[in-house]
Motif scaffolding. Structure first.
Motif, PDB file in Angstrom:
ATOM      1  N   GLN A 187       3.485   0.423   2.998  1.00 31.58           N
ATOM      2  CA  GLN A 187       3.126  -0.640   3.934  1.00 31.58           C
ATOM      3  C   GLN A 187       3.167  -1.968   3.200  1.00 31.58           C
ATOM      4  OE1 GLN A 187      -0.751   0.451   5.359  1.00 31.58           O
ATOM      5  NE2 GLN A 187      -0.043   2.354   6.311  1.00 31.58           N
ATOM      6  N   ARG A 192      -3.540   0.626  -3.060  1.00 28.92           N
ATOM      7  CA  ARG A 192      -3.036  -0.748  -2.978  1.00 28.92           C
ATOM      8  C   ARG A 192      -2.353  -1.087  -4.303  1.00 28.92           C
ATOM      9  NH1 ARG A 192      -6.868  -5.952  -1.790  1.00 28.92           N
ATOM     10  NH2 ARG A 192      -5.239  -7.481  -1.325  1.00 28.92           N
ATOM     11  N   PRO A 221      -4.482   6.202   0.558  1.00 30.71           N
ATOM     12  CA  PRO A 221      -3.782   4.930   0.367  1.00 30.71           C
ATOM     13  C   PRO A 221      -4.163   4.273  -0.955  1.00 30.71           C
ATOM     14  CG  PRO A 221      -4.767   5.072   2.551  1.00 30.71           C
ATOM     15  CD  PRO A 221      -5.322   6.204   1.763  1.00 30.71           C
ATOM     16  N   GLN A 223       1.231   5.492  -0.042  1.00 28.40           N
ATOM     17  CA  GLN A 223       0.518   6.685   0.399  1.00 28.40           C
ATOM     18  C   GLN A 223       0.583   7.731  -0.722  1.00 28.40           C
ATOM     19  OE1 GLN A 223      -1.141   6.346   3.219  1.00 28.40           O
ATOM     20  NE2 GLN A 223      -0.155   4.335   3.433  1.00 28.40           N
ATOM     21  N   VAL A 269       0.861  -1.184   0.000  1.00 27.06           N
ATOM     22  CA  VAL A 269       0.000   0.000   0.000  1.00 27.06           C
ATOM     23  C   VAL A 269       0.895   1.231   0.000  1.00 27.06           C
ATOM     24  CG1 VAL A 269      -1.765   1.308   1.243  1.00 27.06           C
ATOM     25  CG2 VAL A 269      -1.860  -1.203   1.208  1.00 27.06           C
TER      26      VAL A 269
END
Length: 330
Positions: free
Chosen positions: A62, A21, A19, A14, A12
């Protein structure tokens, strides 16, 4: 044990819109000596997947899932241990050599750098190996030109220099991210032949990233077709080419230029546009552009379905696609 094992990888990023994916539930394995291709349009997640292997993702990215290299988990691996792998056991040929090469350092210093960092060679010994590497990748008069700067070489020669850098420490895994971008056809073939020969010569595993189906067909044993961060179809390259079934894969093949086509004829295109990663539906990422889509397609992510020997596709409308293809060829 596979050299590389990626399991349920999610990334993910930013963005200004929130966010996104960028990689969704990607899984694959790669053995020593094997070749694997990632193919798809720009923005489909190919390069982000490769950067995740090297730990070079943008800040605040992430990552969940697993990336195991030679049995070692790379997700959340401390950066000093990542640096021990990059340029040593994992090498990468970047897409654009003029941004991969430092314009203020000689090519000899840049090729020698990983040898000094990872092998502890002296400046003189590293220089000698750099000359040998440059000669191996086809730089004319390498000993005389080792002290030249990147701008003093052609585009094809600069790409050869980045290959020498990637191979300096004899990596177990070579990642080639669009290694022939912006090169003319003749130079493309020379670069790809060089990569093939070096992979076979050194027994490396190769992960080749490309949007060019012809390049993939000639250079890899297995293939992953990506769209919207997901692997929508995968399998042995010959099997996928012969029995392609996912609507996106069919669209890619349909859009290829063909020899012998009518002069001035328009190329087929995949309808619609690639959506922003922040706008992808929770279901199939291709649902918004697919003529076979039904409401359920945009709701639930389709599981991979076995459609041939080692050949999988993520689509809940495979029966409808197969029936349409059969009718078209009847």
């Amino acid at each position: 044990m596979p050299l590389l094992e990626v399991s349920h990888l999610d990334i993910v990023l930013q963005t200004q819109r929130g966010p996104a994916r960028a990689v969704r539930d990607v899984s694959f394995t790669l053995e020593r000596g094997q070749t694997l291709g990632l193919v798809g349009e720009s923005g489909c997640g190919k390069s982000i997947t490769a950067l995740a292997l090297l730990g070079l993702l943008p800040e605040r990215a992430q990552v969940t899932g697993s990336i195991r290299f030679a049995g070692q988990e790379l997700v959340d691996l401390p950066e000093p241990r990542r640096r021990d792998l990059r340029g040593d056991r994992i090498g990468m040929i970047f897409q654009e050599p003029m941004t991969a090469l430092n314009p203020v350092h000689t090519i000899g210093d840049q090729v020698a750098e990983p040898l000094r960092l990872h092998r502890g060679l002296s400046r003189r010994a590293a220089r000698e190996q750099a000359v040998a590497l440059l000669d191996r990748v086809g730089i004319p008069d390498a000993r005389r030109r080792v002290d030249a700067y990147p701008h003093q070489f052609s585009g094809g020669q600069r790409q050869r220099i980045t290959i020498a850098m990637a191979l300096a420490c004899g990596p177990d895994l070579l990642i080639a991210d669009e290694p022939t971008t912006a090169l003319d056809v003749t130079v493309q073939q020379q670069i790809l032949a060089l990569v093939r020969d070096l992979v076979a010569e050194r027994g490396m595993a190769l992960l080749l990233i490309s949007h060019d189906l012809g390049v993939v067909a000639q250079n890899v044993q297995r293939l992953l077709v990506m769209y919207g961060g997901s692997v929508v179809e995968s399998g042995p390259t010959a099997e996928v080419f012969a029995h392609r079934i996912h609507p996106y894969t069919l669209g890619l093949f349909g859009a290829r230029p063909r020899l012998g086509g009518a002069r001035g004829a328009r190329l087929a295109t995949v309808p619609g546009t690639v959506p922003d990663l922040a706008d992808l539906p929770p279901g199939c990422p291709f649902a918004g552009r697919c003529r076979f889509a039904i409401p359920d397609c945009a709701v639930t992510a389709p599981p991979p379905v076995e459609v041939g020997p080692g050949h999988r596709a993520r689509c809940i409308r495979l029966d409808a696609v197969a029936a349409d293809r059969q009718a078209a060829t009847a």
